[in-house]
Design a protein around this motif. Structure first.
Motif, PDB file in Angstrom:
ATOM      1  N   UNK A 232      21.407  38.938   7.462  1.00  0.00           N
ATOM      2  CA  UNK A 232      22.636  38.693   6.704  1.00  0.00           C
ATOM      3  C   UNK A 232      23.118  39.944   5.989  1.00  0.00           C
ATOM      4  N   UNK A 233      22.190  40.884   5.727  1.00  0.00           N
ATOM      5  CA  UNK A 233      22.579  42.058   4.935  1.00  0.00           C
ATOM      6  C   UNK A 233      21.486  43.124   5.035  1.00  0.00           C
ATOM      7  N   UNK A 234      21.882  44.381   5.120  1.00  0.00           N
ATOM      8  CA  UNK A 234      20.927  45.498   5.059  1.00  0.00           C
ATOM      9  C   UNK A 234      21.408  46.467   3.986  1.00  0.00           C
ATOM     10  N   UNK A 235      20.540  46.753   3.016  1.00  0.00           N
ATOM     11  CA  UNK A 235      20.881  47.660   1.920  1.00  0.00           C
ATOM     12  C   UNK A 235      19.916  48.832   1.928  1.00  0.00           C
ATOM     13  N   UNK A 236      20.462  50.029   1.740  1.00  0.00           N
ATOM     14  CA  UNK A 236      19.616  51.225   1.599  1.00  0.00           C
ATOM     15  C   UNK A 236      19.593  51.611   0.122  1.00  0.00           C
ATOM     16  N   UNK A 237      18.406  51.676  -0.446  1.00  0.00           N
ATOM     17  CA  UNK A 237      18.243  52.135  -1.831  1.00  0.00           C
ATOM     18  C   UNK A 237      17.954  53.625  -1.822  1.00  0.00           C
ATOM     19  N   UNK A 238      18.893  54.421  -2.300  1.00  0.00           N
ATOM     20  CA  UNK A 238      18.664  55.870  -2.352  1.00  0.00           C
ATOM     21  C   UNK A 238      17.526  56.202  -3.325  1.00  0.00           C
ATOM     22  N   UNK A 239      17.427  55.413  -4.396  1.00  0.00           N
ATOM     23  CA  UNK A 239      16.383  55.643  -5.400  1.00  0.00           C
ATOM     24  C   UNK A 239      15.602  54.352  -5.636  1.00  0.00           C
ATOM     25  N   UNK A 240      14.567  54.121  -4.796  1.00  0.00           N
ATOM     26  CA  UNK A 240      13.777  52.903  -4.982  1.00  0.00           C
ATOM     27  C   UNK A 240      13.139  52.863  -6.374  1.00  0.00           C
ATOM     28  N   UNK A 241      13.036  51.683  -6.923  1.00  0.00           N
ATOM     29  CA  UNK A 241      12.491  51.512  -8.271  1.00  0.00           C
ATOM     30  C   UNK A 241      10.970  51.390  -8.182  1.00  0.00           C
ATOM     31  N   UNK A 242      10.226  52.150  -9.007  1.00  0.00           N
ATOM     32  CA  UNK A 242       8.767  51.964  -9.029  1.00  0.00           C
ATOM     33  C   UNK A 242       8.440  50.524  -9.417  1.00  0.00           C
ATOM     34  N   UNK A 243       7.418  49.975  -8.789  1.00  0.00           N
ATOM     35  CA  UNK A 243       7.084  48.565  -9.021  1.00  0.00           C
ATOM     36  C   UNK A 243       6.757  48.300 -10.494  1.00  0.00           C
ATOM     37  N   UNK A 244       6.255  49.306 -11.201  1.00  0.00           N
ATOM     38  CA  UNK A 244       5.946  49.149 -12.634  1.00  0.00           C
ATOM     39  C   UNK A 244       7.160  48.711 -13.435  1.00  0.00           C
ATOM     40  N   UNK A 245       8.349  49.098 -12.956  1.00  0.00           N
ATOM     41  CA  UNK A 245       9.579  48.832 -13.728  1.00  0.00           C
ATOM     42  C   UNK A 245      10.265  47.524 -13.310  1.00  0.00           C
ATOM     43  N   UNK A 246       9.683  46.811 -12.363  1.00  0.00           N
ATOM     44  CA  UNK A 246      10.308  45.569 -11.880  1.00  0.00           C
ATOM     45  C   UNK A 246       9.619  44.374 -12.522  1.00  0.00           C
ATOM     46  N   UNK A 247      10.426  43.470 -13.065  1.00  0.00           N
ATOM     47  CA  UNK A 247       9.892  42.247 -13.666  1.00  0.00           C
ATOM     48  C   UNK A 247      10.419  41.055 -12.887  1.00  0.00           C
ATOM     49  N   UNK A 248       9.621  40.005 -12.810  1.00  0.00           N
ATOM     50  CA  UNK A 248      10.110  38.778 -12.178  1.00  0.00           C
ATOM     51  C   UNK A 248       9.404  37.569 -12.758  1.00  0.00           C
TER      52      UNK A 248
END
Length: 233
Positions: free
Chosen positions: A217-233
């Motif tokens: 349905x969608x393809x996104x390119x992240x130029x600057x992937x976020x370090x997993x330490x900074x991701x909350x869920x």
């Protein structure tokens, strides 16, 4: 040409007279050394993509190319060699051999490939230097998943395929395992493909491939992937 190419791939399962379309013409590319996240709800077709990419299943129609090899044209013998030498698998449930130590589990995988990495260095790299002689039953879930990742990495694969690798882990342990996968991709240039139903993880990928009802349905390119330490869920 991209490192991994899916070109209009369809997969139809037959259950008696019923045909189930798991993939209805999926197309995407992944570059060498990318950390790709394939995301979508249960039943969207994510696992089918991973199984086709890993040579564990065959496409009904379409083209699957990995590093110049036409995976969809391989016979059973070629597929076995492809799975053995080119692909490292990490599953949600660790699939370790229970009566072998952590080191022996990794050694088992290293024995069947052409150019394995050093077993002890690989276990050290995943943070298990002091757990090598432990059996799976003596290890936590997170430690068992690290053994599984070490086992996959020791094969020195071209691609690391991870099927919901944090699905059986608690939040903090899951984060630590994802950090390990992200670091492996960055430091060693391994192409990593992670499938997940957790959309909060998508910022960590260089490329995010969203799957819905058997199509991309969608393809996104992240130029600057976020370090997993900074991701909350």
């Amino acid at each position: 040409m991209s490192y991994i190419e899916f070109n209009n791939v369809k997969k139809i399962y037959k259950m008696g007279d019923v045909k189930i379309k798991a993939l209805a013409g999926a197309s995407f590319t992944i570059e060498k050394g990318e950390f790709a996240v394939i995301a979508g709800p249960s039943g969207a077709g994510k696992s089918t993509i991973l199984n086709l990419l890993g040579g564990m299943d065959t496409a009904t129609t379409g083209e699957i190319i990995v590093d110049g090899q036409h995976v969809n044209e391989m016979d059973a013998k070629q597929l076995t060699a492809y799975r053995r030498y080119d692909i490292g698998f990490v599953f949600q449930f660790y699939n370790l051999v229970q009566n072998l130590t952590a080191r022996e589990n990794v050694e088992l995988a290293a024995q069947i490939c052409k150019d394995p990495l050093d077993i002890d260095k690989t276990l050290d790299a995943v943070g298990l230097s002091d757990r090598k002689k432990n059996f799976p039953a003596q290890l936590s879930g997170g430690e068992q998943q690290r053994v599984a990742i070490a086992r996959a990495l020791a094969k020195n694969p071209k691609i690391l395929l991870c099927d919901e690798p944090t699905g059986a882990l608690d939040y903090q342990t899951g984060k630590a395992v994802l950090k390990l996968l992200q670091d492996t991709c960055i430091k060693h240039g391994v192409t990593v493909v992670v499938i997940t139903h957790n959309l909060a993880l998508t910022p960590m990928g260089n490329k995010v491939i969203r799957v819905k009802n058997g199509v991309i349905s969608d393809v996104t390119v992240n130029e600057n992937p976020v370090p997993i330490d900074e991701i909350e869920w």
